[in-house]
Scaffold this motif. Sequence first.
Motif, short mmCIF file in Angstrom:
data_model
loop_
_atom_site.label_atom_id
_atom_site.label_comp_id
_atom_site.label_asym_id
_atom_site.label_seq_id
_atom_site.Cartn_x
_atom_site.Cartn_y
_atom_site.Cartn_z
N SER A 78 10.84 2.62 -2.60
CA SER A 78 9.82 3.60 -2.18
C SER A 78 10.39 5.01 -2.07
O SER A 78 9.64 5.97 -1.91
CB SER A 78 9.23 3.19 -0.83
OG SER A 78 10.20 3.27 0.19
N TYR A 120 2.05 7.42 12.74
CA TYR A 120 2.05 8.05 11.41
C TYR A 120 2.41 9.53 11.49
O TYR A 120 3.06 10.06 10.58
CB TYR A 120 0.70 7.84 10.73
CG TYR A 120 0.65 6.53 9.96
CD1 TYR A 120 1.18 6.45 8.68
CD2 TYR A 120 0.11 5.39 10.53
CE1 TYR A 120 1.17 5.27 7.97
CE2 TYR A 120 0.08 4.19 9.83
CZ TYR A 120 0.61 4.14 8.55
OH TYR A 120 0.61 2.95 7.85
N LEU A 162 8.78 4.96 6.52
CA LEU A 162 7.81 3.90 6.39
C LEU A 162 7.48 3.34 7.77
O LEU A 162 8.39 3.01 8.54
CB LEU A 162 8.35 2.77 5.50
CG LEU A 162 8.54 3.06 4.01
CD1 LEU A 162 9.31 1.93 3.35
CD2 LEU A 162 7.20 3.26 3.33
N ASP A 173 2.60 0.52 7.15
CA ASP A 173 2.87 0.46 5.71
C ASP A 173 3.22 -0.95 5.27
O ASP A 173 2.70 -1.46 4.29
CB ASP A 173 4.01 1.43 5.35
CG ASP A 173 3.60 2.87 5.54
OD1 ASP A 173 2.46 3.22 5.16
OD2 ASP A 173 4.39 3.65 6.09
N THR A 202 -2.07 -5.22 7.44
CA THR A 202 -0.95 -4.59 6.74
C THR A 202 -0.27 -5.60 5.82
O THR A 202 -0.10 -6.76 6.20
CB THR A 202 0.07 -4.08 7.77
OG1 THR A 202 -0.55 -3.06 8.56
CG2 THR A 202 1.30 -3.52 7.10
#
Length: 727
Positions: free
Chosen positions: A368, A515, A532, A556, A675
């Motif tokens: 990622s 977040y 993340l 995430d 999730t």
Amino acid sequence: MRLLEKQEPASCPSPAARELGDLSAGGNFVRLSWVVSGVGTGPPEHRRCRKSIREPAWWMLVAHWAPEASGAESQLVTATVKVMAAQSWVLGRVKGVAGALRSAGETPAGPGLGLLLAGLGAGGSSGGGGCSLGLETKWQPSCESHVWPLESWLSTWPRQDSQGASRALVTAPQETVPFGDAVLSTWDTCIGSEVCEELWTPHSPHVDMGLDGVEIFTNASGSHHVLRKAHARVDLVTMATTKNGGIYLLANQKGCDGDRLYYDGCALIAMNGSIFAQGSQFSLDDVEVLTATLDLEDIRSYRAEISSRNLAASRVSPYPRVKVDFALSCHEDLLEPVSEPIEWKYHSPAEEISLGPACWLWDFLRRSRQAGFFLPLSGGVDSAATACLVYSMCHQVCEAVKRGNLEVLADVRTIVNQLSYTPQDPRELCGRVLTTCYMASENSSQETCDRARELAQQIGSHHIGLHIDPVVKALVGLFSLVTGASPRFAVHGGSDRENLALQNVQARVRMVIAYLFAQLSLWSRGAPGGLLVLGSANVDESLLGYLTKYDCSSADINPIGGISKTDLRAFVQLCVERFQLPALQSILAAPATAELEPLAHGRVSQTDEEDMGMTYAELSVYGRLRKVAKTGPYSMFCKLLDMWRDTCSPRQVADKVKCFFSKYSMNRHKMTTLTPAYHAESYSPDDNRFDLRPFLYNTRWPWQFRCIENQVLQLEGRQRQELDGVD
């Protein structure tokens, strides 16, 4: 004869999952090397992705190729090619495969090792010597249809008889090549191929192949990790060679496939029911090599002793033979020492949890291109287990670097944005890649705050402590300003609706704050990149819906979302001993609580099991019966009558089943927003991926509950009659 197995990751951008076999007869041994996949053909940043991207549906083609060779050296190349069923293709496109195989015969890297297939659309080449030996079509329904639901797309390739192998046009100078079922016959042995799921089917191809004289079976597998699955995988291979004799080479892919699954290796070499080489189940290494030296004569003598097998062999339909003009062994092999059988070493479920999800986290992090993880740390078992998984990941990264893994070193330097950095201490690395945050409210106890802080100190994470009360009060104040109504907790005289809403607003505020800090906390420290967000809802709570929609369960990725509370507690206990984390002892001893309701004299007044109306142990039983056994309310009641006959009356069992299904159906809608979680249990409740049942139910279950009630009344009446008879 020496058998050498080499396992590599698959290339992400290519639709091909490759298997190369390089059999070189030179010197005093025959070497067979199994490469699960080759080097990727996509952009450099994708070439080391450890599992190929899966398409919605696919076939497998096993292509065999024999390049020209000089002197004593002969080679055989076998490639397992994954083909997207969505592509429009005809047999003429086999030309591309044949051309790629032909060009692979004379690569500078060595015969066969330069095979680069980008799928059936690969460009052909007329250069190079050798010939295409055959193309086998392989497709079987998935071992777990809830993971790979392909049956609606494809049908299974039927077994062809000895005259049934069709032929397809390929590039000049070769005009045709066998297409269908076939085995490879050398001067001294016979080789057959299976692919992945074929090992798990009731009548696997190796059964008829072995009866037809095949002595070496190869399997390029894509088998994902599930807790306690390694036992079944090893048993299947050993049983296959116990009943039929022969050598079995199993190579399984390794790493994260870009979603919820993790492929856990476990490559092995087996013969006549015994294991001769074992590969690691969890590792950050992209390549693993297994070797064993085995005697083909042991197979023949083993089979000769099974008279019933010889009778069955006389009745089997023979496979078409593709003859290869060389031998895998030579007379000088008499001096080569043979390998001895070994005992397979299994991981405990707690060890599997400490390794599998940790490797999955590492793959997600490096692919990622993020700078680390952000974890809301509550001081409970679930978030503590998630923190321990990141710490375990750091341990594995440091160990891989110490062993000289340059790819892991390059990845970690990219993540921390420091080209000269070399990780040596897991605690120091954890401080770079993990940010934990305790989000206190007026309903939080000092004990949970202390437990979260102590654990963060012991694993070395960058820890933040903050209070969410100003944000919560602002939101509730806004509601009161608009409506003129002020909601209250139940202990203050509020209704159930008010009480639940005030709990949910706290949970959802924590998700928003998580977040915000994941995006900007590194920026505030002058470091590049983002984090993340990790979720920490276990499979039992998700199954029941004991979570707030869009709270901290929304993240995430979630490394524990497929793991039961019982297994998580065992894993945390393992971490106490393995990683020397004494803070976990107090976390294990504390009651599970969400801390969303006001404290009573500074103490927690709310516990999870009291809120749920059932224990976590009971939830694990419900989950397996609901998902694996496919039971509804009445079927589950019947099974639990027997399972719990020593501890519960029929009335108590009925009440428990009704309670579970009422809450299960009421909260089923929450499963649509779960999730993405590591797939570790076969009863994952995630309807988006694993559980395709509806998420809108009649929560009263009128017909099923009426059947249960009638059965309870009959049982109670029978018990009264028995008691009256005794009197």
